[in-house]
Every structure is written in structure tokens, then in C-alpha cells.
Design a protein around this motif. Sequence first.
Motif: not given
Length: 327
Positions: A261-273
Motif C-alpha cells: 500500500y501507499l503511505y502519505g500519497d493522500v491526505p487524512s483527517e489529521t494530516y496533509s498529503e
Amino acid sequence: MASREHELSALHQASDPPRGQVAGLLRRLIYPFQRGEAPKPQTPTGFYTDTTVCIGCKACEVACKQWNQLPSDGFNWSGNSYDNTNELSATTWRHVKFIEQFSHESTSTLTSLEQLASLGQPASLDQLASPDTVSTESPLNRWLMMSDHCKHCLAAPCHQACPTGAIIQNEFENVYIQADICNGCSCCIAACPFGVITRDKVGGHSHKCTLCYDRQRDGLEPACAKACPTQSIHFGPVEELREQARERVEQLHQRGVPQAYLYGDVPSETYSEMHSFYLLVDRPSVYGLPDAPFNPWLHMMGDYVRSVAGGLAAIAVLLVVVFLLKP
């Protein structure tokens, strides 16, 4: 890229024209008040690191230190696998991590060969090829390797926390620290959830990966990406890297690696991309990354409210005490 480097090396090396003492003094007095022209925005660039093809050669570490003229960290044996760098620092902007995942219950045994060795008899080629001599090692036993560096977050907490404006986002949307403006307050160090930034012991300023800003301005790829022999480190426009990384994940899924899987490619609720993201095959915490990175800036509104409420409550208590003690 190679042809571009040849073009740059062939350019005439010019220098500033000589100045007199009076002109030099005036320039030093006026220069701090001059405002330079901001560079034009460029296509956002970043890194995509495929950990499944990293071989732990540390070529990226060496290339980073060589290009940025970073001093050696010394030859200190950590005892942590082949990782003697241990962590990112002000003088190590690339760090290759080694994660050994081996079960103590599964052992590689060659029973027939051990019996022959105990009798002092040599083994033939047929005996070596026998199924009895095949290793019983578990397929889960593996090495995980990852070249770690600054994530160049789109909404970087270090950028938001810097009180002097030393940390900026340049025209490539990379997070860049201007060491000559940094006052060494360490606010950025406390704000970064990845532990990327550290202070230099000599100068006291904060340092981290620049994503080879100087090379990018000359049309060259970063030194680490150029030195990587397995193309584990990919450099280019962020949108193209994301498409390439997603295709690679689908390819791994088809090849029987469903955990990729990819880590950090899309923003989450608590952090940006992140403009530097990874392809992983285990939990982020296994690689020393936070499972759910959190931007401390999200707490600021509540902190301000609590501070104002606490101050008003203290003033109210003080006024009550004053009026009660008043004769």
C-alpha cells in the motif's frame, strides 16, 4: 539528465565583478533592505520510494552527503542490524533503515547434510539437490529496507511553527530551511511528527533534506535518486509519481503481495498529503513511521481557547480576592 549535466559543466564559470571598498560597504548596508523577486511557481516535485526494491546499499546516503558536503558521522557500530546511522540528523539527511523480521521458531535445517558432516563424509551433488536438504525457513522471514528522509508535507507543521520565516515552501512546493534566518529555537523540531529535523551541534541551526533544491533549479534530479541502483527512489512531478506508485501497488497485488500500500500519497483527517511518500508492505510503525500522523496545528484553536479562559479565570479570582480583602 546526463546530457543536462554535461551542458552545465560546459558553461563558463563566471563570478561577480570586483568591487571597491566603498561600493562593497554600501552594498552590505543596502542589501538587507532589498527585497528579491520571488521565483515563478514550478510543477510540484517530490519523491516516491518503493521499499520493495530497496537493497540497503546506502548509495543514496553517500550521494546525499557528497553533494551537500555533509561531514561523516563516524564509524560507530550500533548493533542494530546493518544500520549504523541510526537516525536522521543535521548531518545525515538520508537514512537507510534495516528491519529484520525473523522467527525464532523456524530454523533453516539441512538434516541430511548435518548427518553426513557428523560422519566425516563429503556430500555429493545429488544429495545437495535432494528435497531433504531444502531449507525449512518460513516464508515470513524477511528483510525490510527503507531510505528515510524529509516528507516535504504539503501543510508542514515545521513550516507553520517557525517563528522567523526560515522555513518556506519553494517554487517546487518543497519544504526548505534557510539556515541564515534560522535562530535555533527548535520549534520545528517539536512540531515535526516524523523526527526529521535536528539542530546542528556546531552552528545551532536546524537542517534537513532540501530535495536538492540547487540541482532542481539547474534542471537536475536529486543526487540520491540519481545514485539509486534499483530505482527504489523515484523523483519527478508529484502527480506522475502518484500514478506510477498506484500502478506499482496493483502490480504487486497481482503478484501475490496483497499487503502492499501507499503511505502519505493522500491526505487524512489529521494530516496533509506528502510530496515524498512510500510504498510499504507492513504497518508504518514497523518502519519507524507514525501509523496516524497528527498535525499539532489542529490543537491550536483549543489551546488558545483554554489559555484565554484560564487567564480570564485567574483575573476573576484575583479581583474577588482583592475585593474581599479590601477594608
